[in-house]
Design an enzyme around this catalytic site. Structure first.
Site, PDB file in Angstrom:
ATOM      1  N   CYS A 245       9.374  46.241  89.040  1.00 31.39           N
ATOM      2  CA  CYS A 245      10.531  46.318  88.106  1.00 31.39           C
ATOM      3  C   CYS A 245      10.090  46.464  86.661  1.00 31.39           C
ATOM      4  O   CYS A 245      10.174  45.478  85.889  1.00 31.39           O
ATOM      5  CB  CYS A 245      11.223  45.196  88.525  1.00 31.39           C
ATOM      6  SG  CYS A 245      11.754  44.894  90.256  1.00 31.39           S
ATOM      7  N   ALA A 246       9.758  47.538  86.452  1.00 34.53           N
ATOM      8  CA  ALA A 246       8.986  48.072  85.294  1.00 34.53           C
ATOM      9  C   ALA A 246       9.643  47.865  83.929  1.00 34.53           C
ATOM     10  O   ALA A 246       8.998  47.651  82.772  1.00 34.53           O
ATOM     11  CB  ALA A 246       8.121  49.126  85.539  1.00 34.53           C
ATOM     12  N   ALA A 247      10.994  48.506  83.592  1.00 38.77           N
ATOM     13  CA  ALA A 247      11.649  48.730  82.434  1.00 38.77           C
ATOM     14  C   ALA A 247      11.799  47.476  81.888  1.00 38.77           C
ATOM     15  O   ALA A 247      11.844  46.368  82.217  1.00 38.77           O
ATOM     16  CB  ALA A 247      12.994  49.400  82.735  1.00 38.77           C
ATOM     17  N   GLY A 249       8.833  48.523  80.140  1.00 30.52           N
ATOM     18  CA  GLY A 249       7.721  49.023  80.035  1.00 30.52           C
ATOM     19  C   GLY A 249       6.710  48.295  79.449  1.00 30.52           C
ATOM     20  O   GLY A 249       5.344  48.770  79.322  1.00 30.52           O
ATOM     21  N   GLY A 250       6.928  47.209  78.669  1.00 34.57           N
ATOM     22  CA  GLY A 250       6.233  46.494  77.829  1.00 34.57           C
ATOM     23  C   GLY A 250       4.842  45.951  78.831  1.00 34.57           C
ATOM     24  O   GLY A 250       3.673  46.157  78.394  1.00 34.57           O
ATOM     25  N   ASP A 269      11.267  51.775  88.739  1.00 37.13           N
ATOM     26  CA  ASP A 269      12.453  51.104  88.062  1.00 37.13           C
ATOM     27  C   ASP A 269      13.739  52.126  88.732  1.00 37.13           C
ATOM     28  O   ASP A 269      13.532  53.173  88.798  1.00 37.13           O
ATOM     29  CB  ASP A 269      12.762  51.035  86.579  1.00 37.13           C
ATOM     30  CG  ASP A 269      13.778  49.985  86.302  1.00 37.13           C
ATOM     31  OD1 ASP A 269      13.370  48.796  86.026  1.00 37.13           O
ATOM     32  OD2 ASP A 269      14.762  50.080  86.183  1.00 37.13           O
ATOM     33  N   ASP A 325       7.655  41.271  88.382  1.00 31.32           N
ATOM     34  CA  ASP A 325       8.403  40.716  87.294  1.00 31.32           C
ATOM     35  C   ASP A 325      10.036  40.823  87.619  1.00 31.32           C
ATOM     36  O   ASP A 325      10.436  41.795  87.265  1.00 31.32           O
ATOM     37  CB  ASP A 325       8.109  41.350  85.931  1.00 31.32           C
ATOM     38  CG  ASP A 325       8.659  40.507  84.719  1.00 31.32           C
ATOM     39  OD1 ASP A 325       8.594  39.343  84.588  1.00 31.32           O
ATOM     40  OD2 ASP A 325       9.289  41.257  83.866  1.00 31.32           O
ATOM     41  N   CYS A 375      12.118  35.342  83.770  1.00 25.07           N
ATOM     42  CA  CYS A 375      12.493  34.706  82.598  1.00 25.07           C
ATOM     43  C   CYS A 375      13.491  33.630  82.743  1.00 25.07           C
ATOM     44  O   CYS A 375      14.713  33.780  81.623  1.00 25.07           O
ATOM     45  CB  CYS A 375      12.489  35.679  81.454  1.00 25.07           C
ATOM     46  SG  CYS A 375      14.055  36.946  81.820  1.00 25.07           S
TER      47      CYS A 375
END
Length: 460
Positions: A245-247, A249-250, A269, A325, A375
């Site tokens: 779930c990459a966006a 992209g950090g 994503d 993530d 988070c």
């Protein structure tokens, strides 16, 4: 120092969180008074920003010391052209080799003015972390506001201010003073959506440098726990890594940087424009090992052992390491003065995370590493997911994390003390009343974070 009211939540969400933080296991361990105190501190600290800004340095392109020097020079230029004298301090993190810390000064004694601009809660939170006010975030302004007018900026806590209003008497908080960069008509009376800076902050309540356009390929704003995740995953040169779930992209770019851009980092994503942003970030950071695809990670496991195309879906056991993530309720984000989410929305994430978890385990090679992170602060999305995963997938075992700078896992999901010690929960409420001390910033930074959770598994 507490200057804002505690985070505004729907009553049923507050009650739900209270039951989480005052669960039977916690009460038995620390007692009613301490548990209630921690919960109260959580609601207060969530509405306030951390006491520092965290910058992830692109150490694959330059040394940390070189980036620190360049950043200092850039920020000095910005400060010399601003209305206030402000010389930012830049400190390396004592344990994490690609992190720089900048103290946030605040709350400061800033006098409120009669001319008021009201912005949305998300925009207000960004201002508290050093941003200027961008025009799309402005909801209300004085009737005759012109570029050059000095205004006080307020954040609308409950989302009740009507866009285009000339004043607002609802629930709002003061975040600082600025200079209007646009006339009112340029913000509200145009056919095209407004763009650019609407108010340039000159006297923010919390002062930290704005990073807009500052060393974009060398200095990347990222919350400290999000940087820790990349190091806990432990990518090595030549490996094939999946970021599910990459966006935005950090973490994807950090993984590629940590492995020296040698190997392959696959980023998935489901939203197309977010994939474009990942590709832009990778290009800007000169990272060639990243391959980004618009795809739903729940469906990323191919039913065929051999797959013709390069992209998703992938055969089982295709990756050396997987980062999940996960999409979550985001209740650990700071500063966050208000959330309008219903309890149903907050509870909707656990089943989604489990579907993603199933795909992650199937895509991971035997002997591979899976890192799960969120988070948020709930048990259902964190420790309960770990208990479920260990029960559902006998092939998974919890692993020690390096670095481990947060607290251990939270009681309440039936995990053993040994298992809780292997988890990493960033719990700012545990030191909320201690952050006003004179302790050196690097000592405070590890605990004065957003609320965050990390679990590391090995597939046997």
């Amino acid at each position: 120092m507490s200057i804002f009211p505690r985070i505004s939540l729907r009553p049923e969400v507050t009650e739900y969180l209270k039951n989480v933080f005052l669960n039977k296991e916690v009460l038995a361990a620390v007692g009613q008074q301490e548990a209630e105190s921690r919960f109260h501190k959580l609601l207060i600290c969530l509405s306030h920003p951390p006491s520092y800004t965290c910058v992830r340095a692109s150490t694959h392109l330059a040394s940390l010391e070189e980036i620190r020097h360049k950043l200092g020079e850039e920020l000095k230029k910005m400060c010399s052209s601003s209305a206030e004298e402000f010389s930012p301090q830049i400190l390396p993190h004592p344990q994490i080799p690609d992190v720089l810390l900048l103290p946030v000064h605040g709350p400061r004694p800033v006098k409120q003015l009669s001319s008021e601009v009201v912005v949305g809660a998300q925009c207000g939170s960004a201002v508290l972390r050093g941003a200027h006010v961008f025009a799309p975030g402005i909801l209300a302004s004085p009737k005759y506001m012109k570029a050059g007018d000095v205004v006080s900026v307020f954040s609308d806590l409950e989302g009740r201010c009507t866009r285009g209003a000339t004043s607002f008497q609802g629930n709002k908080v003061f975040v600082g003073n600025g200079v209007a960069e646009m006339d009112r008509s340029s913000i509200f009376c145009t056919d095209e959506p407004p763009k650019g800076i609407g108010v340039r902050m000159v006297e923010p309540l919390y002062q930290s440098p704005s990073f807009d356009g500052v060393l974009p390929n060398l200095a990347f704003l990222q919350n400290l726990p999000s940087v820790v995740v990349g190091h806990v995953l432990g990518p090595r040169p030549g490996e094939r890594i999946l970021d599910m779930c990459a966006a935005p992209g950090g973490k994807t770019c950090h993984i590629a940087a940590v492995m020296g851009d040698q190997g392959e980092v696959v980023a998935l994503d489901r939203i197309r424009n977010k994939i474009d942003r990942i590709r832009q970030n990778a290009q800007m950071l000169h990272l060639r090992s990243i391959k980004a695809y618009c795809f739903n990670s729940i469906q990323a496991v191919s039913s065929e052992a051999a797959h013709e195309t390069e992209g998703p879906p992938f055969p089982p056991e295709s990756f050396d390491r997987v980062l999940l993530d996960a999409p979550c309720s985001g209740l650990g984000q700071r500063p966050n003065m208000a959330s309008t989410w219903s309890l149903k929305e907050i509870r909707s994430y656990q089943p989604l995370q489990r579907k993603l978890f199933h795909a992650a385990v199937h895509l991971l090679k035997k002997g591979g590493v899976l890192v799960y992170s969120t988070c948020t602060v709930t048990l259902a999305e964190n420790e309960e997911q770990v208990a479920w995963a260990l029960d559902t997938f006998p092939c998974l075992t919890l692993q020690p994390q390096e670095p481990h700078i947060g607290a251990e896992g939270m009681l309440g999901a039936g995990l053993s003390p040994e298992q809780l010690r292997l988890l990493q929960r960033f719990s700012p409420e545990l030191i909320w009343d201690q952050t006003e001390t004179t302790a050196p910033l690097p000592c405070r930074a590890d605990r004065d974070t957003i609320g965050f959770f990390i679990a590391k598994f090995l597939k046997n």
